[in-house]
Write an enzyme that holds these catalytic residues in place. Sequence first.
Site, short mmCIF file in Angstrom:
data_model
loop_
_atom_site.label_atom_id
_atom_site.label_comp_id
_atom_site.label_asym_id
_atom_site.label_seq_id
_atom_site.Cartn_x
_atom_site.Cartn_y
_atom_site.Cartn_z
N ASP A 289 -4.09 -13.00 3.37
CA ASP A 289 -5.41 -12.57 3.87
C ASP A 289 -6.55 -12.96 2.94
O ASP A 289 -7.70 -12.61 3.20
CB ASP A 289 -5.44 -11.06 4.20
CG ASP A 289 -4.72 -10.20 3.19
OD1 ASP A 289 -4.27 -10.73 2.16
OD2 ASP A 289 -4.59 -8.98 3.44
N HIS B 98 0.81 -1.22 0.00
CA HIS B 98 0.00 0.00 0.00
C HIS B 98 0.85 1.27 0.00
O HIS B 98 0.32 2.36 -0.20
CB HIS B 98 -0.94 0.03 1.21
CG HIS B 98 -1.98 -1.05 1.20
ND1 HIS B 98 -2.92 -1.16 0.21
CD2 HIS B 98 -2.22 -2.08 2.05
CE1 HIS B 98 -3.70 -2.20 0.44
NE2 HIS B 98 -3.29 -2.79 1.56
N HIS C 285 -6.11 -7.31 -0.60
CA HIS C 285 -6.35 -5.90 -0.93
C HIS C 285 -5.56 -5.48 -2.17
O HIS C 285 -4.46 -5.98 -2.41
CB HIS C 285 -5.91 -5.01 0.25
CG HIS C 285 -6.52 -5.37 1.56
ND1 HIS C 285 -5.89 -6.20 2.47
CD2 HIS C 285 -7.71 -5.03 2.09
CE1 HIS C 285 -6.67 -6.35 3.53
NE2 HIS C 285 -7.78 -5.65 3.33
N ASP D 48 -2.39 -10.47 -2.61
CA ASP D 48 -2.98 -10.02 -1.34
C ASP D 48 -4.48 -9.75 -1.55
O ASP D 48 -4.92 -9.40 -2.64
CB ASP D 48 -2.27 -8.74 -0.87
CG ASP D 48 -2.67 -8.32 0.53
OD1 ASP D 48 -1.94 -8.68 1.48
OD2 ASP D 48 -3.71 -7.64 0.69
#
Length: 343
Positions: A288, A163, A201, A199
């Site tokens: 995740d 991120h 996200h 991931d």
Amino acid sequence: MDTIYTDRHHLHATATVTLNDEPLPYSEVPARAEAILAAIRAADLGPVSPPADHGLAPILAVHTADYVEFLQTAPARHAAYYGEPGPVMAGRDTPTKLRAAQRPPDADFPALRDYYTFDYEDLILAGTWDAAYWAAQGALTAADCVLQGEPAAYALCRPPGHHASADQYGGFCYLNNAAIAARYLGARTGQPVAILDVDYHHGNGTQSLFYADPSVLYCSLHADPMVEYPHFWGYAAERGAGAGLGTNHNIPLPLHVDDAGYLAALDDALAVIRAFKPGSLMVSLGLDIADGDRIGDFHITPAGFHAIGQRIAGLRLPTVLAQEGGYTLEMLGQNALAVLTAW
Ligand code: Q9C
Ligand code: ZN
């Protein structure tokens, strides 16, 4: 497979942080890396080595000098401004979503603090810089392993990275470990590099760093940003810009996707990567996506993780894997091994 790991990630730990006299809930904890390390050791996956120090140059090839200086000095700046030690936590009084072109003055610490983040949930602690620095060095050292001829290497990074952009932290990420290693791989090999981000996200930081760069493909599978963090990025229409148009590929997926749905989308991603003809592959390995993850809402099983690893390994590219998310401690070791044993 070689694993690169250092316990310096413990320098970034929120366990003693309180907010309004309550412990701060925070899922990105040192026990995540410990759980994966324990599983790697128990399974005898391969050697576990500390990172070698590559200095600041490969970090500054990705992040701006003023951002790096801010991460290094934020705790001291906070203490000087407030007259007490941190943690440094972003406020909500500055319009950071509308990113100002103008860096605020040093004297306005709260504005400066908020300028360098895109969300409000991360802390800069006294040890955050050192932990992030050594996570990035771990990704670089894993890259060295494949540059020396290993088919694959795994950087057990903490804090994660995908991120983080050139000059903003967020989503538990400060330095973009995968981006730093990808740029290093490209420079060392003189060949294009593909980044595959699995991931849960979208890796908005990685996307932004290579958005106009035709030499690095960013390809990501993630929860639809219409309903998930990071909300503002990760749509299929984001395809790159300028000379990099076509070298950004987002595959948003519905919540609750299972192994079969995920693997079908992964096959599409792998076809995009094959067509790009990279010399090496960087994997942002978020766990995740696991069924039962504390944060993610996908349903990938250990068998699904193994199939994901087998399909990525089937590209037969020199591959560096960097750890990103994954938050249910009890499942992290098994799922990491399920991927890594595919090589
Ligand atoms: N209420 C990584 O996996 N928080 N970062 C979502 C949930 C942000 C995740 C809010 C999650 C960031 C590396
Ligand atoms: Zn994640």
